[in-house]
Design a protein around this motif. Structure first.
Motif, PDB file in Angstrom:
ATOM      1  N   SER A  25     -12.023  55.727   0.033  1.00 46.22           N
ATOM      2  CA  SER A  25     -11.341  55.460  -1.234  1.00 46.22           C
ATOM      3  C   SER A  25     -11.489  56.662  -2.140  1.00 46.22           C
ATOM      4  O   SER A  25     -12.349  57.512  -1.930  1.00 46.22           O
ATOM      5  N   GLY A  26     -10.665  56.713  -3.161  1.00 44.14           N
ATOM      6  CA  GLY A  26     -10.614  57.900  -4.003  1.00 44.14           C
ATOM      7  C   GLY A  26      -9.382  58.671  -3.593  1.00 44.14           C
ATOM      8  O   GLY A  26      -9.283  59.165  -2.488  1.00 44.14           O
ATOM      9  N   ILE A  27      -8.425  58.778  -4.471  1.00 39.71           N
ATOM     10  CA  ILE A  27      -7.106  59.276  -4.112  1.00 39.71           C
ATOM     11  C   ILE A  27      -7.162  60.668  -3.492  1.00 39.71           C
ATOM     12  O   ILE A  27      -6.365  61.005  -2.626  1.00 39.71           O
ATOM     13  N   SER A  28      -8.131  61.478  -3.882  1.00 44.58           N
ATOM     14  CA  SER A  28      -8.180  62.844  -3.368  1.00 44.58           C
ATOM     15  C   SER A  28      -8.435  62.892  -1.873  1.00 44.58           C
ATOM     16  O   SER A  28      -8.104  63.867  -1.213  1.00 44.58           O
ATOM     17  N   LEU A  29      -9.003  61.827  -1.315  1.00 44.62           N
ATOM     18  CA  LEU A  29      -9.318  61.847   0.117  1.00 44.62           C
ATOM     19  C   LEU A  29      -8.068  61.779   0.980  1.00 44.62           C
ATOM     20  O   LEU A  29      -8.141  61.964   2.191  1.00 44.62           O
ATOM     21  N   ASP A  30      -6.918  61.504   0.384  1.00 47.67           N
ATOM     22  CA  ASP A  30      -5.673  61.562   1.133  1.00 47.67           C
ATOM     23  C   ASP A  30      -5.375  62.977   1.611  1.00 47.67           C
ATOM     24  O   ASP A  30      -4.564  63.172   2.514  1.00 47.67           O
ATOM     25  N   TYR A  31      -6.025  63.963   0.992  1.00 51.46           N
ATOM     26  CA  TYR A  31      -5.802  65.356   1.342  1.00 51.46           C
ATOM     27  C   TYR A  31      -7.006  65.960   2.076  1.00 51.46           C
ATOM     28  O   TYR A  31      -7.203  67.169   2.076  1.00 51.46           O
ATOM     29  N   TYR A  32      -7.787  65.083   2.674  1.00 55.91           N
ATOM     30  CA  TYR A  32      -8.990  65.501   3.369  1.00 55.91           C
ATOM     31  C   TYR A  32      -8.916  65.107   4.838  1.00 55.91           C
ATOM     32  O   TYR A  32      -8.410  64.035   5.175  1.00 55.91           O
ATOM     33  N   ALA A  33      -9.436  65.976   5.676  1.00 55.32           N
ATOM     34  CA  ALA A  33      -9.687  65.595   7.062  1.00 55.32           C
ATOM     35  C   ALA A  33     -10.948  64.741   7.102  1.00 55.32           C
ATOM     36  O   ALA A  33     -11.836  64.885   6.257  1.00 55.32           O
TER      37      ALA A  33
END
Length: 131
Positions: A25-33
């Motif tokens: 969770s945490g929107i920034s993790l959408d851009y994380y491997a």
């Protein structure tokens, strides 16, 4: 603050299977491997498998090739590690972790199995393979 929460660990006999899940969770993790690591008592933390931010590309450590499968669902925000033909040496605490995977800084340009590359970690889930 981004969060990762693992589940699915347990006790399994040699040759058996387990399915681990990492809910992020945490929107920034959408851009994380997202990768799975493991650490056995007295040993260093080692990478097992990694999936890029889109879920389209994966990489496996030699110990996992042919037995483990990593997958990602960006709608449900989960990363799954399907582990088959488990061996006693797979016994460890398994962690999921997240690292930046931007288009101008893709994860595959780095050592994806180096723990220091990862910014966020879950609390871990115990996997024990024993008869």
């Amino acid at each position: 603050q981004p969060q990762l929460v693992e589940s699915g660990g347990g006790l399994v006999q040699p040759g058996g299977s387990l399915r681990l899940s990492c809910a992020y969770s945490g929107i920034s993790l959408d851009y994380y491997a997202i990768a799975w690591f493991r650490q056995a008592p007295g040993k260093e933390r080692e990478g097992v498998a990694c999936v890029d931010r889109n879920g389209g590309t994966t990489n496996y450590a030699d110990s996992a090739k042919g037995r483990f499968t990593i997958s990602r669902d960006n709608i449900e925000k989960t990363v799954t590690l399907q582990m088959n033909r488990l061996k006693p040496e797979d016994t460890a605490v398994y962690y999921c972790a997240a690292t930046i995977d931007y288009s101008d800084y893709p994860v595959w340009t780095r050592n994806v199995f180096k723990p220091n590359e990862y910014e966020y970690w879950g609390q871990g889930t115990q996997v024990t393979v024993s008869s």
